[in-house]
Design a protein around this motif. Structure first.
Motif, short mmCIF file in Angstrom:
data_model
loop_
_atom_site.label_atom_id
_atom_site.label_comp_id
_atom_site.label_asym_id
_atom_site.label_seq_id
_atom_site.Cartn_x
_atom_site.Cartn_y
_atom_site.Cartn_z
N ILE A 512 -3.77 -0.82 15.14
CA ILE A 512 -3.55 -0.46 16.16
C ILE A 512 -4.77 0.66 16.18
CG2 ILE A 512 -1.87 0.92 17.19
CD1 ILE A 512 -0.08 -0.73 17.09
N GLN A 513 -4.17 1.48 15.15
CA GLN A 513 -5.26 2.59 15.23
C GLN A 513 -6.61 2.32 14.52
OE1 GLN A 513 -3.55 4.67 11.72
NE2 GLN A 513 -1.73 5.77 12.76
N PHE A 514 -7.23 0.96 13.69
CA PHE A 514 -8.41 0.63 13.52
C PHE A 514 -9.43 0.74 14.88
CE2 PHE A 514 -11.42 -3.25 13.44
CZ PHE A 514 -12.65 -2.78 12.66
N GLN A 522 -15.03 1.06 21.87
CA GLN A 522 -13.23 1.01 22.53
C GLN A 522 -12.93 1.85 21.34
OE1 GLN A 522 -12.08 -3.29 22.09
NE2 GLN A 522 -14.48 -4.13 21.91
N LEU A 523 -11.65 1.98 22.11
CA LEU A 523 -10.40 2.75 21.93
C LEU A 523 -9.36 2.31 21.46
CD1 LEU A 523 -9.85 4.47 25.44
CD2 LEU A 523 -11.15 4.92 23.64
N PRO A 524 -8.81 2.99 20.80
CA PRO A 524 -7.85 2.45 19.42
C PRO A 524 -6.59 1.38 20.20
CG PRO A 524 -7.52 5.24 19.23
CD PRO A 524 -8.43 4.32 20.24
N LYS A 576 -5.06 7.09 13.89
CA LYS A 576 -5.23 7.74 12.89
C LYS A 576 -5.09 9.03 12.56
CE LYS A 576 -7.75 4.70 10.63
NZ LYS A 576 -8.38 3.22 9.39
N GLY A 577 -4.54 9.48 11.55
CA GLY A 577 -4.35 10.62 10.67
C GLY A 577 -3.33 11.77 11.47
N SER A 578 -3.05 11.29 12.52
CA SER A 578 -1.52 12.25 13.02
C SER A 578 -1.35 11.92 12.91
CB SER A 578 -1.93 12.03 14.67
OG SER A 578 -1.86 10.83 14.85
N SER A 741 -7.67 -3.36 30.27
CA SER A 741 -9.05 -3.99 29.26
C SER A 741 -9.86 -3.10 28.14
CB SER A 741 -9.07 -5.26 29.93
OG SER A 741 -10.63 -4.33 30.73
N SER A 742 -9.92 -1.48 29.43
CA SER A 742 -10.66 -0.84 28.45
C SER A 742 -10.09 0.19 28.40
CB SER A 742 -12.19 -0.72 30.20
OG SER A 742 -11.35 0.19 30.95
N ALA A 743 -8.32 0.56 28.52
CA ALA A 743 -7.83 1.70 27.81
C ALA A 743 -7.35 1.66 26.78
CB ALA A 743 -7.06 1.97 29.33
N THR A 744 -6.81 2.51 26.12
CA THR A 744 -5.66 2.95 25.26
C THR A 744 -4.65 1.72 25.34
OG1 THR A 744 -7.39 5.09 24.68
CG2 THR A 744 -4.82 3.97 23.49
N LEU A 745 -4.48 1.51 23.87
CA LEU A 745 -3.36 0.53 23.94
C LEU A 745 -1.55 1.39 24.50
CD1 LEU A 745 -1.69 -2.19 23.93
CD2 LEU A 745 -1.71 -1.55 21.30
#
Length: 1271
Positions: A512-514, A522-524, A576-578, A741-745
């Motif tokens: 997910i974070q990739f 693209q966003l996470p 990632k990292g949060s 489709s273009s937003a963060t999950l």
């Protein structure tokens, strides 16, 4: 001297330090002395290098210059290579095999294309196969005629496959394959049989993830099979010997949709069998590459500070540490350089080493159990990833880890770090490196491998026997120690599964974070979203009886459901990292305002194509309910936006829902508490496990037969005009800012996928768990009954022997069911899962109620939203161990579920009658329990909508659940309430509401009553026909007997509903037209005639006896009591009436054409032995009233007979008699055809048909003669 210095704590310059090899594969206990430290106390450089490369002592001369890669390469060339380069030369004799090879390079064992019959698709190299035809077969290109050989088959699915050996003469067709001809031998674990022209029992049942070893010993002429390295015994012996070129070939036959992976030796076997060789010759250089990895391992050992090091190792490290630090980089780089140069010499070597020696090497460094040695593994990765050749190599490593997850087995002795845990832990560590994650993502088989990581091999019966060697259940005669032993076992297995689930979540979070390195950026979550969509697309139709090919293993769907449920319930970090903020509630537990993007089901995305919606298909809805741009909107609402603020229960209120309450969360606290719940409920009315949504009706009655009785077409066209329960002021709709489709999950996307995963993957597991729990209950009862008979010893020697044999069988069934049931509790009912599922139900039901105000959106909701909600609700309600007490299960969080089911079980917008029946069956189940019935009585929507909706839903399809509901609400009223065991609580509230609904809506009640008459008449006719069929066949077939029993029970229930109608609304029978009273009278006599028939008397009692049921359930009094109650209710109402014209009940009974039947029937009721089914003397007074009625009936009938005789003497026969009943005067004319009959006959006929029964013309009006005279 050395011993003296050791005792004194010092280290002399001549101390000899014992060096022990750390290679896990080297079982030798030999030690090697490295003498002579230098003057500074450090071990000489030359001795250290000799140790690292495993060279003889003093084989390296003095090293004068710096240690660099050049020096190490020289050592490789002059010393190491001479020692190990020819280690592959001593190859075992491979005589007796011939591989047909048509290409360039070394021969490769593969499937022979011309031998393929059917349609076999290569899912993934190498040799992951799937059959697209009904039955496909193929042979490999390796022929053997002597020696001992084997190959392995990893099962991707667990259906019908025939694995084994066949000659070239074995014919393959679309119906015959391996094992169906001479000289062909196969094993099929689905049918647990071996095949050689004929099938014979053999082996064990297999499951997806099993590794089947297929071995042939042509020295002893035997064929055997292994399951996960355990021998299943010799399958075939004395097989025919063949010569070169005419030997046996590896061969398989696969049914449609089944998948497996063949390994002829392209990589090391998972479970090699001693003495058997792989068909594929291993690549050259493998031993040299393995020796290089051992060198790397010894290099790490010199620097590691592991706790398991010996005292000699620690003393040695004290004296040599500076030189080794200087050696690490040049030595490790040189080892890797030589390693990859070896791999380039043979294209098969990277896969062979990556899935074999290298995987074992990194596993040993990383450690299977915690604490993992991450620092040492990182040093290895830093060196290996410096080489460009590592890209392809690590693809094989990741593939090996995914395969390990699919095939790993839980071992009780290795818990909690058992099963897939070590593979998942290592994969998570590897994929935290950006370059490896990118490499995996770019792989063509990223999704295939991802599914592999989420796979878990489910245990079969033999596996459970190893995991749970001892079994205990409350009331068992097992040893006392078994209880504590099994409790410890359950605790260990629970912890092991929790560890595996934790690592699966870690891996999914990494994906997910990739952020993939593509343009545009693209966003996470984009990679995980694509994986989810493709997975759901591939599994469309997985819930069908015949699933399409390519569907995912069930364990993948279940694991992914658990991952997403944990994310939504317990929270997760998208970036990632949060850092995790434990104060933030998970998505499902957040109070306040909720939102949902309508695009998730208003757009027909590919992974949603062909998914049924509440209003029908998407294509139909898009024409009938155009969205007009609504797919870009987001709907918002307040959690639990009810008007009753005092009793509101939300995550934001002071009174919290059940999912936020603090109960004992330890699933494994004691086995006794958990299993006792199961056993107690197994002896009760309902099963201890949840019902699948399609089987909720099983709890509506003790044993229903609705599935086996052909349903007639539904005639109900009544529906509520309003299905909402709250005003729209709490709902708002806003445009969506970004397209999905273009937003963060988003969490809403995960929720949508979660419901579909539950529907196609998790629900079948709960259904299976319910089966084992139910079967466990039955087996325990049979076991206890058998033990009782043995203790009484009231039988002969042969009978006692048979009883003991039966007892052993029942005990074995109980033990097996207990093992399966405990496994399902461990894997499905952890505390956090129950908490998440409860919050999921709350969220979904409020969402559905919100959208029910919007017709144009509500119809687009996928059907699986509703199915998953209902199934999940009942799973939680009957979960074991219980989630929360049943007294608060509905009231503290899920009262809205009651609102939804009562307002939508008759909702015409839901096109599927099965879904509406599902909601109706849920009501039928819930009202059987006092605490749930009270929730209905306190629900405003239930009181407002349910009474009239129930009456309108009583049609030819839904009459069984409606009858069960009405029967439950009517308990405590009428003559039949005096029965033994009748529940003391009833719903006076709903009795009053139903009475008001019948009185206020005469047309609705008239329709309901007509259907009730028709249905009861039909059930009694079916019962009579079924009894006659059994009499004609002179045998008691189990199916036919069960059918009679169930139809009889349904007739009893309908009679009790009719009894309530005469008690609550007697004027419907006594006032107005006498049609209802006459139909009621005819029905009573019809039933009495069947119940008092002397011909059926003996057979009737015999056919209705069933094991384990009380006599009341099959006694005639069950249906005779409502008949008495009906007559008495009418008499009481006629006597209490102060004014108004009333029909004379006595006269109607006396007017029947069968006075003998009437008299005999009522005499039978008076003489019936009610003591067996009625408690106390309360019925005596009522029977006295019935006796008075019979006296009046006799007098009235005698008078009528005398009048008839006198009338016949003085007049001629009247021609104006109704030609339908031949008992009344024809006093009504039909328009427009002018045919005539009595008013009663035509009125009854028009209730079910609007056409004249003489000429079939549509009747417009009926004119009575009395009306014509008055006008």
């Amino acid at each position: 001297m050395a011993e003296d210095s050791l005792r004194g704590g010092g280290l002399s310059s001549g101390l000899a330090v014992i060096l022990k090899g750390k290679d896990s594969k080297d079982s030798s206990s030999k030690t090697r002395l490295v003498p002579c430290f230098d003057d500074s106390g450090h071990q000489p450089l030359e001795r250290t290098i000799e140790y690292i490369f495993g060279l003889p002592e003093k084989s390296i001369g003095p090293v004068d210059g710096p240690v660099d890669s050049g020096l190490i390469r020289t050592i490789f060339r002059n010393h190491f290579s001479k020692l190990h380069l020819n280690s592959d030369a001593s190859v075992i004799n491979r005589d007796g095999i011939c591989v047909v090879h048509h290409g360039v390079g070394p021969p490769v064992v593969d499937l022979e294309e011309y031998s393929i019959c059917g349609d076999i698709r290569i899912v993934k190299p190498s040799l992951v196969l799937e059959s697209l035809a009904l039955f496909s077969s193929a042979r490999a290109n390796a022929c053997i005629w002597k020696g001992k050989w084997m190959y392995e088959v990893t099962l991707e699915t667990s259906g019908i496959l025939q694995l084994g050996w066949a000659t070239i003469a074995c014919p393959f067709t679309d119906q015959k394959g391996v094992g169906d001809a001479d000289d062909s031998y196969a094993f099929d674990g689905r049918r647990v049989s071996k095949w050689n022209k004929e099938a014979e029992p053999y082996g064990q049942s297999w499951v997806a993830g099993d590794v089947i070893g297929c071995c042939i010993d042509l020295n002893c002429d035997e064929i055997s099979f292994f399951r996960n390295g355990v021998s299943l015994g010799i399958a075939f012996s004395g097989i025919r010997k063949l010569g070169p070129g005419f030997g046996y070939y590896p061969a398989i036959s696969i049914s449609q949709g089944e998948r497996c992976e063949l390994n002829f030796g392209a990589y090391p076997f998972k479970y090699p069998i001693e003495g058997f060789l792989p068909l594929q010759e291993p690549p050259s250089g493998r031993s040299f590459a393995a020796q290089l990895l051992k060198c790397f391992s010894r290099l790490l050992d010199l620097q590691s500070d592991r706790n398991d090091c010996s005292l000699a190792d620690k003393l040695m490290r004290v004296k040599r540490f500076v030189p080794v630090e200087e050696l690490f980089h040049p030595v490790s780089s040189a080892i890797c350089d030589e390693f990859f140069s070896i791999l380039e010499q043979d294209p098969r070597l990277p896969e062979y080493i990556g899935r074999g020696a290298f995987l074992s090497f990194v596993m040993g460094v990383f450690r299977i159990q915690t604490p993992h040695d991450c620092s040492s593994l990182d040093r290895i990765l830093n060196v290996f990833l410096e080489f460009r050749q590592s890209s392809l190599f690590f693809e094989h490593v990741i593939a090996a880890l995914a395969c390990g997850c699919k095939t790993s087995t839980l071992m009780l002795t290795e818990c909690p770090y058992s099963g897939a845990y070590p593979y998942l832990a290592l994969a998570c560590h590897l994929l935290r490196r950006e370059e490896l994650m990118v490499q995996w993502w770019r792989s063509l088989y990223f999704e295939f491998l991802f599914e592999g990581f989420l796979s878990c091999r489910s245990p079969n019966l033999q596996d459970l026997q190893q995991l749970m060697p001892v079994v205990w259940w409350p009331g068992s005669c097992e040893e006392v120690s078994y209880e504590s032993s099994m409790g410890l076992t359950v605790a260990a297995l629970s912890e092991a599964l929790n560890k595996i689930e934790e690592k699966q979540r870690d891996l999914c979070l990494l994906v997910i974070q990739f952020i993939p390195p593509v343009s545009p950026p693209q966003l996470p979550g984009s990679v995980f979203r694509r994986f989810l969509q493709n997975l759901l697309l591939k599994n469309r139709g997985a819930d069908r009886t015949l699933a399409p090919h390519g569907v995912t293993r069930n364990s993948v769907l279940v694991s992914l459901f658990a991952v997403i449920l944990h994310f939504l319930s317990e929270g997760f970090n998208m970036l990632k990292g949060s850092k995790a903020n434990h104060q933030d509630a998970g998505f499902l537990h957040r109070g306040g305002q909720h939102k949902f993007p309508l695009t998730l089901f208003l757009r027909n995305d590919p992974h949603r194509a062909d998914i049924a919606r509440l209003g029908g298909s998407f294509n139909h809805l898009s024409k009938s309910y155009p969205t007009n741009g609504q797919e870009e909107e987001v709907i918002r609402w307040e959690e639990d936006c009810s008007d009753d603020e005092d009793n509101r229960v939300t995550h934001a209120t002071k009174k919290k829902p059940c999912c936020c309450l603090t109960y004992d969360a330890d699933l494994t606290r004691t086995l006794k508490e958990r299993v006792k719940n199961a056993v107690k409920s197994s002896h009760g009315q309902c099963s201890s496990m949840p019902e699948s949504s399609s089987h909720v009706s099983a709890e509506c009655s003790t044993e229903t037969f609705s599935e086996e009785i052909a349903d007639k077409p539904s005639s109900s066209d009544h529906s509520e005009s309003e299905f909402g329960y709250r005003p729209l002021r709490f709902i708002s709709i806003t445009p969506q800012e970004n397209r999905i489709s273009s937003a963060t999950l988003s969490e809403e996307e995960l929720l949508d996928a979660l419901l579909l995963l539950y529907h196609i993957g998790v629900a079948p597991n709960f259904k299976q768990a319910s089966y084992y729990m139910s079967h466990q209950s039955q087996s325990i009862s049979l076991l206890e009954e058998t033990d009782k008979q043995i203790r009484e010893r009231a039988c002969t020697g042969s009978q006692l022997r048979r009883l003991k044999e039966a007892r052993n069988t029942y005990r074995e069934e109980v033990v097996n069911c207990v093992r399966h049931s405990v496994w399902f509790r461990i894997s499905l009912f952890s505390r956090w899962k129950q908490r998440g599922m409860y919050a999921l139900c709350m969220w979904v039901v409020q969402f559905l109620l919100t959208l029910s105000k919007m017709d144009c959106v509500f119809v687009y909701i996928p059907e699986f939203y509703l199915e998953s909600l209902v199934d999940c609700f009942h799973v939680l309600r009957k979960s074991d161990p219980p989630f929360v007490p049943s007294t608060i299960f509905l009231t503290q969080g899920l009262s809205s579920f009651v609102t939804f089911v009562v307002t939508h079980f008759n909702d015409a917008r839901i096109s599927s009658t099965d879904l509406r029946d599902l909601l109706l069956q849920s009501i039928s189940v819930l009202v059987q329990y006092k605490e749930y019935l009270e929730a209905f009585e306190n629900n405003e929507s239930a009181m407002l909508h349910m009474p009239s909706a129930l009456l309108s839903a009583f049609d030819n399809r839904s009459w069984i659940p409606v009858t069960n509901i009405l029967l439950r609400l009517f308990k405590g009223s009428g003559f039949s309430s005096l029965k033994h065991g009748e529940s003391s609580f009833s719903s006076v509230v709903f009795q009053g509401l139903l009475r008001d609904a019948c009185i206020n809506d005469g047309e609705l009640f008239s329709t309901f009553l007509n259907r009730l008459f028709n249905t009861l008449s039909w059930t009694m006719t079916e019962f009579s026909v079924s009894v006659r069929e059994m009499q004609e066949k002179y045998q008691l077939l189990e199916f036919q007997q069960r059918k009679c029993c169930v139809i009889f029970e349904l007739s009893c229930n309908l009679a009790r509903v009719l009894e309530f109608c005469t008690h609550a609304i007697p004027q419907a029978f006594l006032s107005g037209s006498d049609t209802n009273l006459r139909r009621l009278t005819e029905l009573i006599l019809f039933i009495l005639n069947h119940m008092t028939s002397a011909v059926d008397d003996e057979f009737f009692n015999l056919s209705l006896r069933r094991h384990g049921k009380s006599s009341e359930k099959v006694d005639r009094g069950v249906i005779l009591a409502p008949l008495v109650g009906i007559v008495l209710n009418l008499l009481d109402a006629a006597e209490d009436a102060k004014c108004g014209k009333q029909h004379d009940v006595v006269s109607v009974f006396a007017s029947m054409d069968c006075p003998d039947t009437v008299f005999y029937g009522f005499q039978y009721l008076l003489e019936y032995n009610w003591d067996g089914c009625i408690a106390g003397d309360a019925y005596l007074r009522k029977l006295g009233q019935l006796e008075n009625f019979m006296s009046l009936l006799i007098c009235r009938a005698s008078s009528k007979e005398a009048e008839t005789i006198e009338f016949g003497k003085g007049t001629e026969t009247e021609d104006n008699v109704c030609c339908i009943c031949y008992s009344c005067e024809a006093d009504a004319t039909f328009l427009p055809c002018s045919h005539r009959s009595c008013y009663g006959c035509i009125t009854r006929h028009l209730l079910n048909c609007e056409r004249c029964f003489f000429c079939n013309v549509t009747v417009i009006d009926v004119l009575r003669d009395d009306d014509q005279r008055s006008t």
